[in-house]
Scaffold this active site. Structure first.
Site, PDB file in Angstrom:
ATOM      1  N   GLY A 145      41.858  42.792  49.116  1.00 10.36           N
ATOM      2  CA  GLY A 145      41.140  43.199  47.915  1.00 10.36           C
ATOM      3  C   GLY A 145      41.922  44.251  47.165  1.00 10.36           C
ATOM      4  N   ASN A 146      41.299  44.847  46.165  1.00  9.05           N
ATOM      5  CA  ASN A 146      41.961  45.915  45.417  1.00  9.05           C
ATOM      6  C   ASN A 146      40.948  46.979  45.028  1.00  9.05           C
ATOM      7  OD1 ASN A 146      40.957  45.405  42.549  1.00  9.05           O
ATOM      8  ND2 ASN A 146      41.749  43.381  43.111  1.00  9.05           N
ATOM      9  N   ALA A 147      41.457  48.045  44.431  1.00  8.00           N
ATOM     10  CA  ALA A 147      40.649  49.250  44.222  1.00  8.00           C
ATOM     11  C   ALA A 147      39.843  49.251  42.922  1.00  8.00           C
ATOM     12  CB  ALA A 147      41.565  50.478  44.275  1.00  8.00           C
TER      13      ALA A 147
ATOM     14  N   ALA B 173      39.965  42.682  38.062  1.00 12.54           N
ATOM     15  CA  ALA B 173      41.271  42.642  38.724  1.00 12.54           C
ATOM     16  C   ALA B 173      41.224  41.540  39.785  1.00 12.54           C
ATOM     17  CB  ALA B 173      41.571  43.990  39.365  1.00 12.54           C
TER      18      ALA B 173
END
Ligand code: CTP
Ligand code: CA
Length: 229
Positions: free
Chosen positions: A33-35, A100
């Protein structure tokens, strides 16, 4: 901000906003995943609703209450996001891809929890996900539909931020690219940001401010792009 004074200037427009960060599951309990916090997408949805638009928010892993008057479709992976955004975009006047999406997904997710094997490491076999925004550009049938992308770049001196943004705008073929610099303590999860707006014609900014203020500037620009067609 001009947009706030303009009142209901988005009335009659259907807009789609994507927000958050997608997750690609490796196994039932782990993911890549991402932030992304979803704050910018939430600000965009709120601002558009306040200005009278009919808003659909497609949210990937954002743990926030829905903005008032905005239906939220929740998704997990980039493939889910692609399906939800593509379906909603069919009759939309503006689509803003603030999400994102994960760029890579396991070639094959494990149906059971991946176990450690001795003291060995783990190699992951990843494949690219579909590019949602590029797909929207290809599938566009309404020539007045405005497609907006975001670009979070980490300039490293070799290529400056604007150069990276220009190349991305050209590659994506969207109408407007919202460019910002990311890195530790920048953008993700922060209430404030700094953006530069890129169109094939030129650039506008940088604009610094709260994500709410910046959201209004983005709608001002999207609206003027639409009006100019
Ligand atoms: N995007 C998308 N589908 C993807 C990846 C990105 O629609 N699979 C959208 C993002 O929502 C954003 C824009 O494309 O609006 C740019 O995303 P970014 O990650 O900056 O660009 P990429 O094309 O993925 O290139 P890279 O990450 O390699 O810089
Ligand atoms: Ca990417």
């Amino acid at each position: 901000v001009a947009g706030r004074a303009a009142g209901q200037d988005l009335a009659g427009l259907r807009v789609v906003v994507s927000a958050g960060g997608t997750r690609e599951h490796l196994d039932p309990v782990r993911f890549l995943g991402n932030a992304s916090s979803g704050l910018m997408g939430w600000a965009l949805a709120r601002a558009a609703r306040l200005r009278g638009a009919e808003v659909t928010l497609v949210a990937a892993n954002v743990d926030r209450p829905a903005p008032p008057g905005v239906p939220v479709t929740t998704v997990t992976s980039t493939a889910d996001l692609a399906a939800a955004v593509t379906a909603a975009a069919g009759n939309a006047d503006v689509v803003v891809m603030a999400a994102a999406p994960a760029d890579f997904t396991p070639a094959a997710a494990s149906g059971t929890k991946i176990k450690k094997s001795g003291d060995g490491g783990l190699e992951l076999d990843l494949v690219q996900t579909a590019d949602v925004l590029a797909g929207l550009v290809r599938a566009r049938t309404d020539p007045r539909q405005v497609l907006v992308g975001f670009a979070a770049e980490t300039p490293d001196g070799d290529a400056d931020l604007l150069e990276l943004g220009r190349a991305k705008l050209a590659r994506k073929g969207c109408d407007l690219l919202v460019l910002n610099a990311v890195g530790p303590g920048l953008v993700f999860g922060q209430p404030d940001s700094e953006i530069t707006l890129l169109t094939p014609e030129g650039s506008d900014g940088p604009h610094a401010g709260s994500k709410d203020t910046l959201a209004h500037i983005i709608w001002d620009t999207a609206l003027s792009l639409r009006s100019s067609r």
